[in-house]
Scaffold this motif. Sequence first.
Motif, short mmCIF file in Angstrom:
data_model
loop_
_atom_site.label_atom_id
_atom_site.label_comp_id
_atom_site.label_asym_id
_atom_site.label_seq_id
_atom_site.Cartn_x
_atom_site.Cartn_y
_atom_site.Cartn_z
N ARG A 180 0.82 -1.21 0.00
CA ARG A 180 0.00 0.00 0.00
C ARG A 180 0.85 1.26 0.00
NH1 ARG A 180 -4.64 -2.28 3.59
NH2 ARG A 180 -3.08 -2.28 5.21
N SER A 181 1.86 1.27 0.83
CA SER A 181 2.69 2.47 1.01
C SER A 181 3.65 2.67 -0.16
CB SER A 181 3.48 2.34 2.31
OG SER A 181 4.44 3.35 2.42
N ARG A 182 3.99 3.95 -0.42
CA ARG A 182 4.99 4.26 -1.44
C ARG A 182 6.40 4.18 -0.87
NH1 ARG A 182 2.41 7.62 -6.20
NH2 ARG A 182 4.18 6.61 -7.18
N LEU A 183 6.47 3.97 0.44
CA LEU A 183 7.77 3.79 1.07
C LEU A 183 8.41 2.52 0.50
CD1 LEU A 183 9.41 5.14 3.42
CD2 LEU A 183 8.49 3.35 4.90
N LEU A 184 9.67 2.59 0.21
CA LEU A 184 10.45 1.49 -0.39
C LEU A 184 10.16 1.28 -1.88
CD1 LEU A 184 10.11 -1.28 2.39
CD2 LEU A 184 11.86 0.48 2.20
N GLU A 185 9.34 2.15 -2.47
CA GLU A 185 9.00 1.99 -3.88
C GLU A 185 10.25 1.94 -4.74
OE1 GLU A 185 5.17 3.66 -5.97
OE2 GLU A 185 6.79 5.12 -6.15
N HIS A 186 10.29 0.92 -5.63
CA HIS A 186 11.38 0.67 -6.58
C HIS A 186 12.64 0.11 -5.93
CE1 HIS A 186 9.42 3.84 -9.42
NE2 HIS A 186 8.73 2.73 -9.33
N ARG A 187 12.57 -0.17 -4.62
CA ARG A 187 13.69 -0.85 -3.98
C ARG A 187 13.68 -2.31 -4.43
NH1 ARG A 187 15.41 1.05 1.20
NH2 ARG A 187 16.69 -0.85 1.31
N SER A 188 14.81 -2.94 -4.36
CA SER A 188 14.92 -4.37 -4.67
C SER A 188 14.68 -5.17 -3.40
CB SER A 188 16.32 -4.67 -5.23
OG SER A 188 16.65 -6.02 -5.06
N VAL A 189 13.80 -6.16 -3.48
CA VAL A 189 13.52 -7.00 -2.31
C VAL A 189 14.78 -7.74 -1.85
CG1 VAL A 189 12.19 -8.96 -1.43
CG2 VAL A 189 11.08 -7.26 -2.87
N PRO A 190 15.56 -8.36 -2.77
CA PRO A 190 16.79 -9.02 -2.32
C PRO A 190 17.73 -8.07 -1.59
CG PRO A 190 16.28 -9.67 -4.55
CD PRO A 190 15.33 -8.58 -4.21
N GLU A 191 17.88 -6.86 -2.13
CA GLU A 191 18.77 -5.89 -1.50
C GLU A 191 18.22 -5.45 -0.14
OE1 GLU A 191 19.25 -1.92 -0.15
OE2 GLU A 191 17.72 -2.19 -1.71
N PHE A 192 16.90 -5.23 -0.07
CA PHE A 192 16.29 -4.78 1.18
C PHE A 192 16.40 -5.85 2.27
CE2 PHE A 192 12.51 -4.58 3.96
CZ PHE A 192 12.71 -3.33 4.52
N LEU A 193 16.22 -7.12 1.88
CA LEU A 193 16.25 -8.21 2.86
C LEU A 193 17.66 -8.74 3.10
CD1 LEU A 193 13.10 -10.27 1.80
CD2 LEU A 193 13.30 -8.65 3.69
N GLY A 194 18.60 -8.28 2.29
CA GLY A 194 19.97 -8.77 2.44
C GLY A 194 20.14 -10.20 1.96
N VAL A 195 19.35 -10.58 0.94
CA VAL A 195 19.43 -11.92 0.37
C VAL A 195 20.14 -11.83 -0.98
CG1 VAL A 195 18.12 -13.89 -0.51
CG2 VAL A 195 17.30 -12.63 1.49
N GLU A 196 21.13 -12.67 -1.17
CA GLU A 196 21.88 -12.65 -2.43
C GLU A 196 21.05 -13.34 -3.51
OE1 GLU A 196 26.24 -14.10 -3.82
OE2 GLU A 196 26.11 -13.26 -1.81
N SER A 197 20.60 -12.57 -4.48
CA SER A 197 19.74 -13.13 -5.52
C SER A 197 19.76 -12.22 -6.75
CB SER A 197 18.30 -13.27 -5.02
OG SER A 197 17.44 -13.66 -6.06
N ALA A 198 19.68 -12.84 -7.93
CA ALA A 198 19.63 -12.08 -9.17
C ALA A 198 18.20 -11.80 -9.61
CB ALA A 198 20.36 -12.86 -10.27
N GLU A 199 17.23 -12.24 -8.83
CA GLU A 199 15.83 -12.04 -9.18
C GLU A 199 15.45 -10.57 -9.02
OE1 GLU A 199 13.34 -14.86 -7.12
OE2 GLU A 199 14.83 -16.46 -7.43
N PRO A 200 14.56 -10.06 -9.89
CA PRO A 200 14.23 -8.64 -9.86
C PRO A 200 13.60 -8.20 -8.55
CG PRO A 200 12.82 -9.82 -11.41
CD PRO A 200 13.91 -10.76 -11.01
N GLY A 201 12.51 -8.85 -8.15
CA GLY A 201 11.87 -8.56 -6.87
C GLY A 201 11.72 -7.07 -6.59
N CYS A 202 11.20 -6.34 -7.56
CA CYS A 202 11.05 -4.89 -7.38
C CYS A 202 9.80 -4.56 -6.56
CB CYS A 202 10.96 -4.21 -8.74
SG CYS A 202 11.00 -2.41 -8.66
#
Length: 259
Positions: free
Chosen positions: A33-55
């Motif tokens: 719902r929130s625009r907070l974190l918009e366009h951040r990468s989920v792997p980067e945000f969670l600190g998980v090493e992954s090549a998946e987009p997860g935007c």
Amino acid sequence: MNVGIIGFGKTGKAVASVLLESKKTKLQWVVRRSRLLEHRSVPEFLGVESAEPGCIHSKEEFSADELFSRFPVDAVIDFSSESGLEYYGDAAADHGVTIVSAISNYQKTTLRRLHKLSKRTVVMHSPNITVGINFLLIAAKILKTIAPYTDIEVIEEHFKMKKEVSGTAKIIARTLGMEVESIKSVRAGGIIGVHEILFGFPYQTVRLKHESITREAFGNGILFAVENLKGKPKGFYSMEDLLLPYFKLQGSGSGWAEG
């Protein structure tokens, strides 16, 4: 399988981490719902090493139809709220996207809408999507059928600040034909969730117990669901529908070793 997640609260984040680490799924996006974190990468945000987009996207950025058109997925996983279905339901059905809903409390009108959508695409709903809880429910029903005369108690344990009776415990009680008021509740510390069904026989006791250690358990349930929904015809499914075939074990007689 390409998947998207609706909802990015504590459970949504835990599920996302499991999906990112799995080779069976590819996380395309998360919508919140929130625009907070918009366009951040989920792997980067969670600190998980992954090549998946997860935007990460917000609901305001795209309509669900635009989202499914621009970033196609095979399944959408809902860990948001009851109102989340209003955002993506029809668009998912239009695009032939499998709907996996893990919302615990739906009003009857929303459940009816889910069933209506299942005429157009594959829909699965589970108020508690952990494999363990759903196995426990099936095992409990089987045991009650075998021995309907037993005394049954349902006990649930949760963190100290949780006030209401567990929704999962209510489902267990109703499934076993018990009054919700008979549920025994324990509140202590930071317990995530423990559900136990006690069967009191005259000369023995059987306890079926499930304990959630971390919220990642919901991610394991999602992986099981999306894997077992592959190739299913349009329709409405539950976790029980997916688990029951595994109960048809091929036996060769007694399991006791001879000698």
